[in-house]
Write a protein that holds these residues in place. Structure first.
Motif, short mmCIF file in Angstrom:
data_model
loop_
_atom_site.label_atom_id
_atom_site.label_comp_id
_atom_site.label_asym_id
_atom_site.label_seq_id
_atom_site.Cartn_x
_atom_site.Cartn_y
_atom_site.Cartn_z
N UNK A 82 0.85 -1.18 0.00
CA UNK A 82 0.00 0.00 0.00
C UNK A 82 0.89 1.24 0.00
N UNK A 83 0.33 2.34 -0.49
CA UNK A 83 1.11 3.58 -0.60
C UNK A 83 0.19 4.76 -0.38
N UNK A 84 0.77 5.86 0.09
CA UNK A 84 0.01 7.11 0.26
C UNK A 84 0.90 8.28 -0.12
N UNK A 85 0.26 9.42 -0.43
CA UNK A 85 1.00 10.67 -0.57
C UNK A 85 0.90 11.41 0.75
N UNK A 86 2.02 11.94 1.26
CA UNK A 86 1.98 12.54 2.61
C UNK A 86 1.02 13.72 2.73
N UNK A 87 0.70 14.37 1.63
CA UNK A 87 -0.21 15.51 1.71
C UNK A 87 -1.67 15.09 1.80
N UNK A 88 -1.93 13.78 1.59
CA UNK A 88 -3.31 13.33 1.52
C UNK A 88 -3.42 11.94 2.14
N UNK A 112 -3.48 3.76 -1.84
CA UNK A 112 -3.46 2.94 -3.05
C UNK A 112 -2.89 1.58 -2.69
N UNK A 113 -3.40 0.55 -3.35
CA UNK A 113 -3.01 -0.82 -3.02
C UNK A 113 -2.75 -1.64 -4.27
N UNK A 114 -1.61 -2.36 -4.28
CA UNK A 114 -1.45 -3.46 -5.22
C UNK A 114 -1.73 -4.73 -4.46
N UNK A 115 -2.85 -5.38 -4.78
CA UNK A 115 -3.19 -6.64 -4.15
C UNK A 115 -2.65 -7.76 -5.02
N UNK A 116 -2.70 -8.97 -4.52
CA UNK A 116 -2.26 -10.17 -5.25
C UNK A 116 -2.78 -10.07 -6.70
N UNK A 117 -4.05 -9.96 -6.86
CA UNK A 117 -4.67 -9.45 -8.07
C UNK A 117 -5.44 -8.20 -7.66
N UNK A 118 -5.57 -7.26 -8.54
CA UNK A 118 -6.35 -6.02 -8.38
C UNK A 118 -5.49 -4.87 -7.84
N UNK A 119 -5.69 -3.72 -8.47
CA UNK A 119 -5.16 -2.46 -7.94
C UNK A 119 -6.35 -1.72 -7.34
N UNK A 120 -6.20 -1.28 -6.09
CA UNK A 120 -7.33 -0.75 -5.34
C UNK A 120 -7.02 0.65 -4.82
N UNK A 121 -8.09 1.36 -4.46
CA UNK A 121 -7.95 2.71 -3.91
C UNK A 121 -8.96 2.90 -2.78
N UNK A 122 -8.52 3.62 -1.77
CA UNK A 122 -9.43 4.03 -0.70
C UNK A 122 -9.34 5.54 -0.54
N UNK A 166 3.49 2.91 -6.09
CA UNK A 166 4.04 4.09 -5.46
C UNK A 166 3.37 5.34 -6.01
N UNK A 167 3.56 6.45 -5.29
CA UNK A 167 2.89 7.70 -5.62
C UNK A 167 3.93 8.75 -5.98
N UNK A 168 3.69 9.50 -7.03
CA UNK A 168 4.52 10.63 -7.45
C UNK A 168 4.70 11.59 -6.27
N UNK A 169 5.92 12.11 -6.10
CA UNK A 169 6.18 12.94 -4.91
C UNK A 169 5.45 14.28 -4.96
N UNK A 170 5.16 14.78 -6.14
CA UNK A 170 4.58 16.13 -6.26
C UNK A 170 3.16 16.14 -6.81
N UNK A 171 2.66 14.99 -7.23
CA UNK A 171 1.32 14.90 -7.80
C UNK A 171 0.59 13.75 -7.10
N UNK A 172 -0.22 14.04 -6.11
CA UNK A 172 -0.82 12.96 -5.31
C UNK A 172 -1.72 12.01 -6.09
#
Lengths: 395, 98
Positions: free
Chosen positions: A243-249, A254-264, A287-293
């Motif tokens: 899972x990954x997040x942008x620190x501003x938000x 965001x999640x890469x699961x075994x299968x499926x890319x997910x978002x919360x 992963x998330x872009x450092x300047x574009x969440x």
């Protein structure tokens, strides 16, 4: 003058790759700890010269290494050369390698069992540290995600480690079962807006959140659907890869699961799929872009048994819309006969503008893009199989 | 005086070259040798035997005088030749690629 330091863990040692802000010429240092599996290295956000590394071996177990000079020299915390190694009465004082599950009276987590692959109970047994997550504010505080899945913390710079037993002791713990890589707690996200909130992910249990600094945890897997487990919509039992997040938000995950890319969009309370037009939604890192969440990256892998890119083409996929709409990034990456894998901790970004993106492969290549993924070039081609990649942006 | 031979990776961790020499009070056993070794080189704690259970790590074996002592009780006396320092106590990593 800014610069970038890339910390690379491989199956046979660690490497430190450095460059200036232009990110064109690289210096490769290593191998460090040659012959050992280096599962993860990470720098402290509060002190970039303070690095931590997980050095492991099936033969010799777990070693924690620490550097206070950006990786030039290393020590096992608590056993610095020249310092006494025993107390006056002769007891060893080096506790930095010790990861003992907390089974003390009153602990929330007596040493019970979890499930093995075949569904039989198996006693908890510490195997290795998968991931080290330094505190955002204190260089001496670090969280460690381990196999068998548990969360540890040091507050003395790695000299000693204590389990946060509420994690392993969650009421569902006895039903956790390993993924193919083992029953590992592999992802730790610290919420920069709330010191009491953390997210962790376990293969194959799922995502958990604490809102009280690690005392208690609850699963946050609503919306995940995993074929191949008895209840595809179960509260616990999903093989979340990353899972990954942008620190501003921090409420957007965001999640890469075994299968499926997910978002919360609600700190994990609910998830929805954003795989969209990906050629396959199996994979490991995200992963998330450092300047574009809303700009995110994945590396699609053909399937759960065929751990290589589809069609022999190594492609990073980028979405600038937070998922669903994906574009293949291929410039500079091999587009024929490529059958490497990219593991869950082997992708990272720098904080420069434009954002740099980095990933390592099972074939020993570390690729870098200095333009947010538009073009790629290998920093180094022939390392041992890469397990982890972390990036420090230096001012 | 007990002589202990460590695998190369553990010599690197302990920052020693060649054999390690340990003084043991009383009858030498595996447990006492490992206790003394870990007391002098705390960085080796957990690398030869588990921190908590003190069980030998699965991929390591103990040899002395041409004999495999791995399955012996940790409290069994070591051979006289080891106790006398004539023969070393060997900590050996399992032979395997990887």
């Amino acid at each position: 003058m800014s610069g970038v330091r890339v910390l690379v863990g491989t199956r046979k040692g660690a490497f430190i790759l450095t460059t200036d802000g232009k990110r064109q010429q690289w210096e490769v240092n290593g191998p460090l700890f040659g012959g050992w599996q280096m599962y993860h290295l990470k720098g402290s956000p509060a002190d970039p010269n303070r690095l931590y590394a997980s050095q492991t071996s099936d033969w010799f177990g777990q070693i924690i290494q620490r550097s206070s000079d950006g990786g030039k020299t290393w020590e096992q915390p608590g056993t610095k050369p020249g310092e006494p190694t025993t107390t006056p009465d002769g007891m060893p004082i080096g506790e930095s390698n010790k990861f003992a599950y907390d089974t003390s009276p009153g602990s929330a987590a007596p040493l019970g069992t979890h499930l093995f692959y075949d569904g039989t109970p198996r006693p908890w047994e510490f195997k290795r540290v998968w991931h080290l997550e330094p505190s955002l504010t204190d260089p001496d505080t670090v969280y460690a995600g381990v196999e068998d899945a548990a969360l540890f913390r040091t507050t003395d710079g790695g000299r000693s480690w204590q389990e946060l037993p509420g994690m392993r002791g969650h009421e569902s713990g006895s039903n956790w079962a390993p993924g193919a890589g083992g029953l590992c707690l592999h992802t730790i996200l610290l919420d920069p807006s709330d010191a009491n909130r953390m997210f962790i992910a376990i293969s194959a249990a799922g995502v958990f959140r604490t809102d009280d600094a690690g005392k208690t945890w609850r699963p946050i897997n609503h919306g995940l659907k995993s074929e191949g487990i008895p209840d595809p919509n179960a509260e616990v039992g999903h093989c979340v890869h990353r899972i990954a997040m942008h620190p501003s938000r921090p409420n957007v995950l965001f999640m890469q699961k075994h299968w499926d890319v997910m978002r919360s969009d609600d700190a994990g309370e609910s998830w929805h799929e954003v795989s969209g037009n990906l050629p396959t939604d199996f994979g490991f890192p995200i992963d998330v872009h450092a300047n574009e969440p809303d700009t995110i990256y994945v590396v699609p892998i053909k399937s759960d048994s065929e751990h290589y890119p589809p069609d022999g083409k190594l492609r990073v996929y980028r979405s600038r819309t937070g998922g669903n709409e994906w574009e293949a990034l291929t410039k500079g990456l091999p587009q024929r006969d490529c059958y490497v894998n990219v593991l869950r901790d082997a992708m990272a970004v720098d904080a420069l503008d434009p954002c740099g993106v980095y990933f390592g492969t099972s074939g020993g290549q570390v690729y870098a893009s200095a333009d947010a993924g538009d073009g790629w070039a290998p920093i180094v081609r022939d390392l041992p199989a890469v397990v982890s990649v972390e990036v420090q942006t230096l001012q | 005086m007990i002589r202990v031979v460590l695998p190369a990776h553990l010599r690197t961790l302990a920052q020693v070259e060649g054999e390690v020499k340990l003084e043991i009070q009383g009858q030498a056993t595996q447990r006492l040798v490992l206790d003394a070794l870990e007391a002098r080189y705390p960085m080796l704690r957990g690398t030869i035997r588990d921190h908590t259970t003190h069980q030998r790590r699965a991929f390591l074996r103990f040899y002395a005088c041409g004999e495999d002592l791995s399955q012996d009780s940790p409290d069994a006396p070591l051979p006289e030749a080891v106790e006398a320092g004539a023969e070393p106590f060997l900590v050996v990593g399992a032979m395997a690629g990887g």
